[in-house]
Design a protein around this motif. Sequence first.
Motif, mmCIF file in Angstrom:
data_model
loop_
_atom_site.group_PDB
_atom_site.id
_atom_site.type_symbol
_atom_site.label_atom_id
_atom_site.label_comp_id
_atom_site.label_asym_id
_atom_site.label_seq_id
_atom_site.Cartn_x
_atom_site.Cartn_y
_atom_site.Cartn_z
ATOM 1 N N GLY A 115 -29.030 9.202 -0.600
ATOM 2 C CA GLY A 115 -29.518 7.982 -1.209
ATOM 3 C C GLY A 115 -30.893 8.127 -1.814
ATOM 4 N N LYS A 152 -21.149 6.863 2.962
ATOM 5 C CA LYS A 152 -21.819 6.469 1.722
ATOM 6 C C LYS A 152 -23.021 7.389 1.553
ATOM 7 C CE LYS A 152 -24.437 2.894 4.183
ATOM 8 N NZ LYS A 152 -24.753 1.455 4.251
ATOM 9 N N PRO A 153 -23.652 7.416 0.387
ATOM 10 C CA PRO A 153 -24.763 8.351 0.168
ATOM 11 C C PRO A 153 -25.857 8.279 1.223
ATOM 12 C CG PRO A 153 -24.069 7.422 -1.914
ATOM 13 C CD PRO A 153 -23.293 6.679 -0.861
ATOM 14 N N GLU A 154 -26.209 7.079 1.671
ATOM 15 C CA GLU A 154 -27.305 6.936 2.638
ATOM 16 C C GLU A 154 -26.984 7.553 3.992
ATOM 17 O OE1 GLU A 154 -27.966 4.221 -0.613
ATOM 18 O OE2 GLU A 154 -26.203 4.623 0.640
ATOM 19 N N PHE A 191 -17.588 0.741 -0.812
ATOM 20 C CA PHE A 191 -17.247 1.984 -0.118
ATOM 21 C C PHE A 191 -16.158 1.768 0.927
ATOM 22 C CE2 PHE A 191 -21.530 2.504 -1.716
ATOM 23 C CZ PHE A 191 -21.500 3.773 -2.270
ATOM 24 N N SER A 210 -13.803 6.245 1.163
ATOM 25 C CA SER A 210 -15.261 6.097 1.161
ATOM 26 C C SER A 210 -15.939 7.340 0.616
ATOM 27 C CB SER A 210 -15.749 5.797 2.586
ATOM 28 O OG SER A 210 -15.117 4.654 3.103
ATOM 29 N N LEU A 211 -15.417 8.504 0.974
ATOM 30 C CA LEU A 211 -15.984 9.743 0.457
ATOM 31 C C LEU A 211 -15.763 9.835 -1.053
ATOM 32 C CD1 LEU A 211 -17.316 12.481 0.690
ATOM 33 C CD2 LEU A 211 -15.100 13.445 1.389
ATOM 34 N N THR A 214 -18.220 7.714 -2.769
ATOM 35 C CA THR A 214 -19.535 8.351 -2.693
ATOM 36 C C THR A 214 -19.671 9.431 -3.759
ATOM 37 O OG1 THR A 214 -19.772 7.928 -0.316
ATOM 38 C CG2 THR A 214 -21.046 9.759 -1.228
ATOM 39 N N CYS A 217 -20.221 7.969 -7.155
ATOM 40 C CA CYS A 217 -21.625 7.561 -7.313
ATOM 41 C C CYS A 217 -22.495 8.752 -7.691
ATOM 42 C CB CYS A 217 -22.138 6.925 -6.022
ATOM 43 S SG CYS A 217 -21.656 5.202 -5.785
ATOM 44 N N SER A 224 -26.106 3.289 -4.561
ATOM 45 C CA SER A 224 -25.074 2.632 -3.752
ATOM 46 C C SER A 224 -25.001 1.138 -4.018
ATOM 47 C CB SER A 224 -25.343 2.878 -2.260
ATOM 48 O OG SER A 224 -25.233 4.247 -1.959
#
Length: 352
Positions: A115, A152-154, A191, A210-211, A214, A217, A224
């Motif tokens: 993120g 998710k990225p974070e 996500f 979800s991947l 991600t 993104c 996100s």
Amino acid sequence: MELDVRNEHKRAIPLNHHPDFSKQGYQIISELGRNREGGRITYLANVLNSKQQVVIKEFCFARADADLSGVKAYQREIEILQQLNHSRIPRYVDSFEIPGAFYLVQEYKNAPSLGLMSSFNPEEIKQIALSILEILVYLQKQIPPIIHRDIKPENILVDEQLNAYLVDFGLARIQGAKIALSSFVTGTPGFMPPEEQFGHSLTKASDLYSLGATLICLLTNTRSVEIGKLIDDNYRFNLQQLVPHISPRFRWWLMKMVERNRKRRYANAAIALKALGPIEVVGSATGIDNLIRKIIPRKRATLLGLATVVILAAMGATLMSCQPGNTVRQLLEATECESFDLNANCQEKTGN
């Protein structure tokens, strides 16, 4: 549940503002991030009389009505982390509590969150995908399998060698466990797989959605919180428009990852990992790629004869090394193969 963002460039907070954990055996070095709404703060700390560094995650409950759900999330994360032993999942170290707050101590990984990081090229994004899929394979091999529920990225850390680490298991569940309806809204919009949004059971394919979101993104360099801009009026990702610079086969792989119907995704992380391995992520479409792209969305019965004529005329009867007589069927079902490789045998179906 929002991850406590690790920000190496965050302004230092005076030492006297940090809590004193010397009685518990730790000395705070700095604050890594905070989630005010969730009542969570993450600190980097030293283990006293040791060179070891750890992450201390604080769960502080300001509202009485938040205590029960917060305690359950805290306990659930500890229970899951205690049973995991993977080099790219920060391991559980310790936990303790003081009035009004609970603390989880984990291994520290010197890697920033996706993120916070700058853009990656498609090849690097593939390496990150492979790395996360390896972790998901491990989680799905647990008995019973573990579903992260908040990829998710974070919640992904990546080091300089593109090794990915999966963090924040506060929403994780074992497959088959009942989930309270109120917990659905704690995931991250955009996500969350559709089945979770509508209260259906989660499967090994749920984290794959979800991947996939991600990775999209990352490929589009989208934050996100802005993922909604990538989803069309049909609540789908239009990958042809979003990521035209990637190869058709990588695009097909991504499309399967984010299929809204979980039965049409890869059945599990191991199959998705095997499918992604041989795929080249950049490159222009070949003639056969374009043919497949035109054939797949249409009704099979209508184009079966046309596909047969075109293939035999252009490529000959030995286009693929699948079973004799199955060339057209394999072509039409390309997105159902683990890896559509014209130079190798068709892979087994995903088991959907």
